[in-house]
Design a protein around this motif. Structure first.
Motif, short mmCIF file in Angstrom:
data_model
loop_
_atom_site.label_atom_id
_atom_site.label_comp_id
_atom_site.label_asym_id
_atom_site.label_seq_id
_atom_site.Cartn_x
_atom_site.Cartn_y
_atom_site.Cartn_z
N ILE A 1 0.83 -1.21 0.00
CA ILE A 1 0.00 0.00 0.00
C ILE A 1 0.87 1.26 0.00
O ILE A 1 0.55 2.25 -0.66
N ALA A 2 1.99 1.23 0.73
CA ALA A 2 2.87 2.40 0.78
C ALA A 2 3.50 2.68 -0.58
O ALA A 2 3.72 3.84 -0.95
N ARG A 3 3.77 1.62 -1.36
CA ARG A 3 4.37 1.79 -2.69
C ARG A 3 3.32 1.70 -3.79
O ARG A 3 3.63 1.35 -4.93
N GLU A 4 2.10 2.00 -3.45
CA GLU A 4 0.97 1.83 -4.36
C GLU A 4 1.13 2.64 -5.64
O GLU A 4 0.96 2.12 -6.75
N THR A 5 1.49 3.91 -5.51
CA THR A 5 1.61 4.78 -6.68
C THR A 5 2.72 4.31 -7.61
O THR A 5 2.55 4.26 -8.84
N LYS A 6 3.84 3.92 -7.05
CA LYS A 6 4.98 3.48 -7.85
C LYS A 6 4.68 2.16 -8.55
O LYS A 6 4.95 2.00 -9.75
N LEU A 7 4.11 1.19 -7.81
CA LEU A 7 3.83 -0.12 -8.39
C LEU A 7 2.72 -0.06 -9.43
O LEU A 7 2.71 -0.85 -10.38
N ALA A 8 1.77 0.87 -9.26
CA ALA A 8 0.66 0.96 -10.21
C ALA A 8 1.13 1.39 -11.59
O ALA A 8 0.49 1.05 -12.59
N SER A 9 2.23 2.12 -11.65
CA SER A 9 2.73 2.60 -12.94
C SER A 9 3.71 1.64 -13.58
O SER A 9 4.16 1.87 -14.70
N GLN A 10 4.05 0.55 -12.90
CA GLN A 10 5.02 -0.41 -13.42
C GLN A 10 4.30 -1.62 -14.00
O GLN A 10 3.15 -1.91 -13.66
#
Length: 818
Positions: free
Chosen positions: A445-454
């Motif tokens: 959840i903390a890395r949600e923004t980064k993982l969503a774009s990968q």
């Protein structure tokens, strides 16, 4: 009921109300209108007006082909950029807009230029490879042509008379001198030298031996460098060979065999002076070619880098254009050939937004005629659309994997948000393991923004999509673990002291003689003193088994109650009277009564045998209960409940089919003439757009269907209740497995004084906890919780025979649609 009706509607309880709309769009504003609707993403077009036409007979087939060709060129450019290793995820946001015609011309120009550069590069690489092969043949084959002493003498003479002479001028050129394969000496011995792939050398030698009947001498040596294939860009290992033979016929055979095996033959003079001269020329030409090749590659990479800067925007643009024209192909010309007519589904709340988008399209196109948007009545059922967020989307996907909800029926996902992670936690209850899951969920959840774009792998994508499911499962696991009082199978005195104590100070007889209760019960969860005592397994087994039955009966009752709300919503009084009521009576007369007995036994501390009570409730209901009686009036209550359960079966089976037959007969024999299906009365009776077709009534089919449904419910009431015992079984298995790893691995290793053994034991314990308990056991509990929801819970009320609302939206376009 008035209070219930006044409550605000819940987004997840029932799907959004949908309506069928018709669009009449002037040709000049059609493209812009569909583009604006794609940006809005709230209208699903129907392809029924052109259902009889193939894709090649549609109106905008040429535009679709054009976009498809542009997509092919973009994929070619992307492949070239990927091969060059120039793909980047960072792109400038501010890029100049480009028209489709201009982009098409640019793509054609870039493709032609790249194909020409690739062709030239391939030719240069092939020539470079030939020179490199020639160089290696000259280096390796010379050793086979002269004797060692002769070679030493020639080297000395060359050093003294050639390389020391400053006025030495090359008298022969590689391009001018005609090399012979050549006669070696007066005996007529000849030779052919060349290079071949290492994988073919054995077959090549065998074939030469057979063709010359053994009258040849074959020498070989591995090449010092691998040759790069210009087509596949892979390095190939090669071997240099020299074949000595005699006679012109043998020479012809050897050359033909070499050509068949793909071997490259190169002329090598026997004179070492000429070899040196040719080697220098080859090296000179090779360095020139490599410099030219490197310059060509740099120029090509520069061109690809400039293309890559715009590639993402171009691909999105072409993808959107193709989607617009694919959607326009679902529209059809009206009789005047001046307007396009289309139909589609949209949510009721989105009508205003769609109308505003259409008005904006008309204004931007300066069209004199506006777009007509009006509602239609539909015969088929509308699509199902739920507005979800990041938390509820994963649970909705779990339900949709079983089947998409019928239009406006009760949605199990609303309850699954809580019941699914809770039932998982009942089987996985350990607050130590729950903390590990919580840590993993919080990282996702903390890395949600980064993982969503990968672009993630299949497993990571599934895990990331269910991050909030994992979060709730972890929280409920911590809660159930606190109730079970297990932290990696170790109990803790978190909420005060234990209510039990040992009979003596050594506690040696705790497992044999048991414990003594000396104070009030432990305030929350299982008393930590149960661990390791004589009654641990019987107590925990009894607790978890009865708890599983209670949870199962409660969830099945919830499912039947939801069938009541479905019947109320769709106005089906028959389903309430002859399905909901007998099902509630049957289930609770047997298993609701069992749940009541469990609660009374817990509250009173009775020693009654509930197995005996339930079995003899059927075998001999009038017999005296004796010590198994839990409350006054139990025996007459059991007889009453048994009679109600028996009566509920025919109540479910017979009335509904006969009443349906009677209603059908009255309707279609002159009372209301409902068969016309288009009268004003039908419009008043069935105002909803989800009006169904009036099909032929088949009494035998209806009766068989009702009989199957009744038998399935009666047998399922027993089997489904037993199925919930998996909560007890998996909880016990998880606890015991965790105990085994703790006691037989960690504590056993900690009993040794060696630090090495302790570290090994800790590593084995950590590995077993991570891969067996946290991965395999969590997956097992997940699948069992999934089954309990799909089969035991949803089968009571959920039809799941709808279809998803899939609006035309640019945001949902993916690379797979290129």
């Amino acid at each position: 009921m008035e209070f219930v009706d006044k409550l605000p509607p819940m987004d997840l309880m029932r799907s959004e109300k949908m309506t069928l709309v018709q669009l009449i769009i002037p040709v000049e504003s059609a493209y812009r209108a569909v583009s604006y609707l794609g940006e809005l993403g709230l209208l699903q077009f129907r392809d029924q007006l052109n259902a009889d036409k193939s894709p090649f007979q549609r109106i905008f087939v040429n535009q679709v082909k054009r976009c498809g060709e542009m997509s092919r060129k973009l994929r070619f450019l992307k492949d070239q950029i990927s091969k060059a290793g120039l793909l980047s995820s960072h792109h400038s946001v501010l890029q100049p807009n480009v028209e489709l015609e201009e982009l098409e011309a640019q793509l054609a120009e870039h493709e032609t230029e790249l194909i020409e550069m690739n062709h030239n590069s391939e030719k240069l690489r092939q020539t470079c490879n030939e020179l490199l092969e020639f160089k290696m043949v000259l280096q390796k084959a010379g050793a086979f042509l002269v004797s060692k002493s002769h070679a030493v003498a020639e080297e000395r003479e060359l050093d003294e008379h050639v390389y020391s002479d400053e006025n030495y001028v090359e008298t022969a050129s590689l391009l001018e001198q005609e090399m012979r394969s050549g006669a070696s000496n007066q005996s007529g011995l000849q030779y052919i030298s060349g290079i071949i792939c290492k994988s073919k050398i054995l077959r090549f030698e065998r074939m030469l031996f057979r063709a010359t009947r053994g009258n040849m001498l074959f020498n070989q040596a591995p090449a010092d460098e691998n040759i790069v294939d210009p087509v596949s860009d892979e390095k190939v290992e090669k071997t240099i060979f020299v074949v000595f033979f005699s006679g012109q016929q043998a020479k012809t055979k050897i050359l033909k065999i070499s050509e068949a095996f793909g071997a490259n033959c190169y002329p090598v003079p026997e004179d070492i002076t000429k070899q040196r001269q040719i080697t220098r020329e080859v090296l000179s030409r090779l360095s020139e070619l490599e410099a030219t090749l490197d310059a060509g590659i740099r120029h090509r990479d520069k061109a690809l880098a400039s293309i890559e800067f715009h590639l993402t925007k171009w691909m999105n643009m072409v993808r959107r254009e193709k989607a617009v024209y694919d959607t326009l192909n679902m529209l059809n010309f009206d009789v005047t050939k001046k307007c396009l007519v289309g139909e589609g589904w949209c949510p009721v709340f989105a009508k205003t937004q769609i109308q505003e988008a259409l008005q904006r399209a008309t204004f931007d196109c300066n069209s004199q005629v506006g777009i007509i948007f009006h509602l239609m009545d539909a015969m088929e059922s509308p699509p199902t659309y739920f507005r979800t967020n990041r938390l509820t989307n994963a649970f909705q996907e779990i339900v949709d994997a079983y089947g998409v909800a019928r239009y406006q029926e009760a949605n199990p996902a609303l309850y699954t948000v809580i019941t699914f992670p809770f039932l998982f936690a009942v089987m996985f209850g350990d607050w130590g393991h729950g903390l590990c899951l919580l840590l993993g969920a919080l990282i996702l959840i903390a890395r949600e923004t980064k993982l969503a774009s990968q672009k993630l792998g299949s497993f990571m994508e599934m895990l990331f999509g269910g991050r909030y499911v994992l979060l709730l499962m972890a929280l409920f696991s911590i809660y159930c673990g606190l109730i079970y009082n297990e932290f990696f199978s170790v109990p803790f005195h978190i909420f005060g002291g234990s209510a039990y104590k040992c009979r003596d100070s050594s506690c040696s007889d705790a497992y044999t003689a048991g414990l003594i209760k000396y104070r009030d019960p432990y305030p929350f969860g299982v008393d930590p003193r149960w661990r390791g005592s004589r009654s641990e397994l019987p107590f925990l087994n009894s607790l978890k088994m009865k708890m599983s039955v209670l949870f199962g009966v409660a969830q099945m009752n919830l499912g039947i109650i939801l069938s009541y709300f479905n019947a109320c919503f769709f106005g089906s009084a028959l389903d309430i009277r002859y399905q909901f009521v007998p099902q509630m009576i049957f289930l609770n007369s047997l298993f609701g009564y069992l749940s009541l007995l469990i609660v009374i036994k817990w509250c009173t501390g009775s020693q009654a045998d509930l197995y005996h009570v339930m079995i003899y409730m059927f075998l001999s209901p009038t017999d005296d209960l004796g010590d198994n009686q839990l409350f006054w009036g139990q025996r007459p209550l059991q007889i009453l409940l048994l009679i109600l359960a028996i009566v509920a079966v025919p109540w479910m089976l017979f009335p509904k089919p006969f009443i349906l037959k009677k209603l059908h007969t009255e309707r279609f024999q002159g009372r209301t003439y409902g068969i016309l299906g288009t009268s004003e009365m039908d419009l008043e009776v069935e105002p909803d757009s989800a009006r169904e077709h009036h099909e032929d009534f088949n009494f035998s089919e209806i009766f068989v269907h009702q009989m199957i449904h009744s038998i399935e419910f009666v047998l399922g009431a027993v089997s489904n209740t037993a199925s919930y015992l998996r909560l007890w079984a998996l909880s016990l298995a998880h606890s015991e497995l965790s105990t085994v790893f703790y006691e037989k691995v960690l504590l056993l290793a900690w009993g040794y004084d060696s630090i090495v053994i302790r570290l090994i034991g800790l590593a084995v314990f950590a590995f077993a906890t991570a891969f067996i308990l946290l991965m395999m056991e969590s997956l097992s509990a997940f699948l069992h919780a999934l089954r309990l929801h799909w089969v035991e819970f949803q089968s009571k009320f959920y039809h799941g025979d709808g279809y998803k609302f899939k609006p035309f939206s640019f945001s949902s376009l993916t690379e797979d649609e290129d």
